[in-house]
Design a protein around this motif. Structure first.
Motif, PDB file in Angstrom:
ATOM      1  N   UNK A 164       0.832  -1.198   0.000  1.00  0.00           N
ATOM      2  CA  UNK A 164       0.000   0.000   0.000  1.00  0.00           C
ATOM      3  C   UNK A 164       0.870   1.253   0.000  1.00  0.00           C
ATOM      4  N   UNK A 165       0.402   2.302  -0.686  1.00  0.00           N
ATOM      5  CA  UNK A 165       1.168   3.554  -0.736  1.00  0.00           C
ATOM      6  C   UNK A 165       1.128   4.307   0.588  1.00  0.00           C
ATOM      7  N   UNK A 166       0.147   4.008   1.413  1.00  0.00           N
ATOM      8  CA  UNK A 166       0.081   4.509   2.776  1.00  0.00           C
ATOM      9  C   UNK A 166      -0.918   3.630   3.525  1.00  0.00           C
ATOM     10  N   UNK A 167      -0.857   3.648   4.845  1.00  0.00           N
ATOM     11  CA  UNK A 167      -1.747   2.787   5.624  1.00  0.00           C
ATOM     12  C   UNK A 167      -1.848   3.302   7.050  1.00  0.00           C
ATOM     13  N   UNK A 168      -2.988   3.033   7.679  1.00  0.00           N
ATOM     14  CA  UNK A 168      -3.201   3.403   9.071  1.00  0.00           C
ATOM     15  C   UNK A 168      -3.287   2.136   9.920  1.00  0.00           C
ATOM     16  N   UNK A 169      -3.257   2.330  11.228  1.00  0.00           N
ATOM     17  CA  UNK A 169      -3.427   1.209  12.140  1.00  0.00           C
ATOM     18  C   UNK A 169      -4.858   0.674  12.073  1.00  0.00           C
ATOM     19  N   UNK A 170      -5.002  -0.588  12.450  1.00  0.00           N
ATOM     20  CA  UNK A 170      -6.331  -1.195  12.472  1.00  0.00           C
ATOM     21  C   UNK A 170      -7.159  -0.652  13.631  1.00  0.00           C
ATOM     22  N   UNK A 171      -8.457  -0.569  13.395  1.00  0.00           N
ATOM     23  CA  UNK A 171      -9.415  -0.146  14.417  1.00  0.00           C
ATOM     24  C   UNK A 171     -10.700  -0.928  14.187  1.00  0.00           C
ATOM     25  N   UNK A 172     -11.136  -1.638  15.212  1.00  0.00           N
ATOM     26  CA  UNK A 172     -12.329  -2.490  15.081  1.00  0.00           C
ATOM     27  C   UNK A 172     -12.215  -3.459  13.900  1.00  0.00           C
ATOM     28  N   UNK A 173     -11.005  -3.987  13.702  1.00  0.00           N
ATOM     29  CA  UNK A 173     -10.807  -5.002  12.674  1.00  0.00           C
ATOM     30  C   UNK A 173     -10.659  -4.484  11.259  1.00  0.00           C
ATOM     31  N   UNK A 174     -10.604  -3.151  11.082  1.00  0.00           N
ATOM     32  CA  UNK A 174     -10.464  -2.574   9.744  1.00  0.00           C
ATOM     33  C   UNK A 174      -9.385  -1.494   9.746  1.00  0.00           C
ATOM     34  N   UNK A 175      -8.722  -1.332   8.607  1.00  0.00           N
ATOM     35  CA  UNK A 175      -7.703  -0.292   8.455  1.00  0.00           C
ATOM     36  C   UNK A 175      -7.910   0.439   7.135  1.00  0.00           C
ATOM     37  N   UNK A 176      -7.627   1.743   7.137  1.00  0.00           N
ATOM     38  CA  UNK A 176      -7.682   2.542   5.914  1.00  0.00           C
ATOM     39  C   UNK A 176      -6.314   2.488   5.240  1.00  0.00           C
TER      40      UNK A 176
ATOM     41  N   UNK B 159      -4.121   2.977   1.190  1.00  0.00           N
ATOM     42  CA  UNK B 159      -4.136   3.442  -0.196  1.00  0.00           C
ATOM     43  C   UNK B 159      -3.739   2.267  -1.084  1.00  0.00           C
ATOM     44  N   UNK B 160      -4.744   1.730  -1.759  1.00  0.00           N
ATOM     45  CA  UNK B 160      -4.527   0.547  -2.597  1.00  0.00           C
ATOM     46  C   UNK B 160      -4.099   0.957  -4.001  1.00  0.00           C
ATOM     47  N   UNK B 161      -2.938   0.473  -4.407  1.00  0.00           N
ATOM     48  CA  UNK B 161      -2.369   0.826  -5.708  1.00  0.00           C
ATOM     49  C   UNK B 161      -2.972  -0.041  -6.809  1.00  0.00           C
TER      50      UNK B 161
ATOM     51  N   UNK C 166      -9.245   2.676   0.644  1.00  0.00           N
ATOM     52  CA  UNK C 166     -10.102   1.525   0.884  1.00  0.00           C
ATOM     53  C   UNK C 166      -9.963   1.041   2.325  1.00  0.00           C
ATOM     54  N   UNK C 167     -10.890   0.178   2.718  1.00  0.00           N
ATOM     55  CA  UNK C 167     -10.815  -0.502   4.006  1.00  0.00           C
ATOM     56  C   UNK C 167     -10.425  -1.947   3.770  1.00  0.00           C
ATOM     57  N   UNK C 168      -9.493  -2.446   4.588  1.00  0.00           N
ATOM     58  CA  UNK C 168      -9.151  -3.868   4.555  1.00  0.00           C
ATOM     59  C   UNK C 168      -9.387  -4.463   5.938  1.00  0.00           C
TER      60      UNK C 168
ATOM     61  N   UNK D 284     -10.568   7.396  -8.205  1.00  0.00           N
ATOM     62  CA  UNK D 284      -9.149   7.139  -7.898  1.00  0.00           C
ATOM     63  C   UNK D 284      -8.301   8.387  -8.062  1.00  0.00           C
ATOM     64  N   UNK D 285      -7.150   8.387  -7.433  1.00  0.00           N
ATOM     65  CA  UNK D 285      -6.160   9.449  -7.593  1.00  0.00           C
ATOM     66  C   UNK D 285      -5.023   8.912  -8.462  1.00  0.00           C
ATOM     67  N   UNK D 286      -4.665   9.668  -9.475  1.00  0.00           N
ATOM     68  CA  UNK D 286      -3.531   9.269 -10.315  1.00  0.00           C
ATOM     69  C   UNK D 286      -2.228   9.518  -9.556  1.00  0.00           C
ATOM     70  N   UNK D 287      -1.251   8.669  -9.813  1.00  0.00           N
ATOM     71  CA  UNK D 287       0.019   8.797  -9.119  1.00  0.00           C
ATOM     72  C   UNK D 287       1.149   8.362 -10.050  1.00  0.00           C
TER      73      UNK D 287
END
Length: 203
Positions: A107-119, A121-123, A146-148, A162-165
């Protein structure tokens, strides 16, 4: 004979004597999160349990999270963020409490999990055809917020568009920012450039 008895007594006493473990020259010790605390030595981090034993050895790929007690790696929902660089670009994934990769850095960026889900950036990689002059495929990259779940599979899209990169280290000096934050059990919030707010409900 007396010497033998004394040696025997000393040997018998060893199981009852506690062995101490000392971690020296540490730069930082974090509060406990999910019964694990991060300890820093130079530019590497490790995790100890409540007995002070190292359960995940010192390594340089752990990602720090800003908290009111400082900035340090932490476990949330049994996962800790890691970062891996490829061609100068950072990709983020997660390890479990044993230190093994549970979700490969992708992932291009990611946050910590909370309640079993994390935000995260899916490439997404897309082919736009072939450049006949150069004889090469024309590739475009974009990403979604996205949420995983804790095992990695996609749970839901937060961003509609989506955001172009450009996957180039001179362009991606820092990871793209995540615009959504967790707001409640099922709500995620985003504040736009004009201070307009977007709320997304995930069932």
């Amino acid at each position: 004979m007396k010497k033998l008895r004394m040696i025997s007594c000393i040997i018998l006493m060893f199981p009852f004597i506690g062995l101490s473990q000392t971690l020296e020259n540490l730069d930082f010790v974090s509060p406990f999160h999910e019964d694990l605390a991060a300890v820093q030595k130079n530019d590497q981090w490790a995790f100890i349990d409540r007995n002070g034993d190292i359960v995940i050895n010192f390594r340089s790929d752990l990602v720090s999270t800003k908290t009111e007690n400082g900035s340090y790696p932490l476990f949330s929902n049994g996962r800790c963020l890691i970062e891996s660089k490829k061609d100068g670009i950072s990709y983020f994934g997660y390890i479990d409490v044993s230190g093994k990769k549970s979700i490969e850095p992708q992932f291009l960026n990611a946050k910590n999990f909370h309640n079993g889900k994390a935000i995260v950036l899916q490439l997404i990689k897309e082919s736009a055809g072939v450049n006949t002059a150069l004889g090469k495929n024309v590739i475009y990259y974009k990403y979604y917020e996205v949420l995983i779940n804790v095992d990695g599979p996609l749970e839901a899209y937060l961003s509609k568009e989506p955001q172009n990169v450009v996957l180039d280290k001179s362009y991606l000096i820092n990871p793209p920012e995540i615009s959504f934050t967790h707001f409640s059990e099922s709500l995620y919030i985003k504040k736009g450039k004009s201070n307009k707010i977007t709320l997304v409900k995930i069932d």
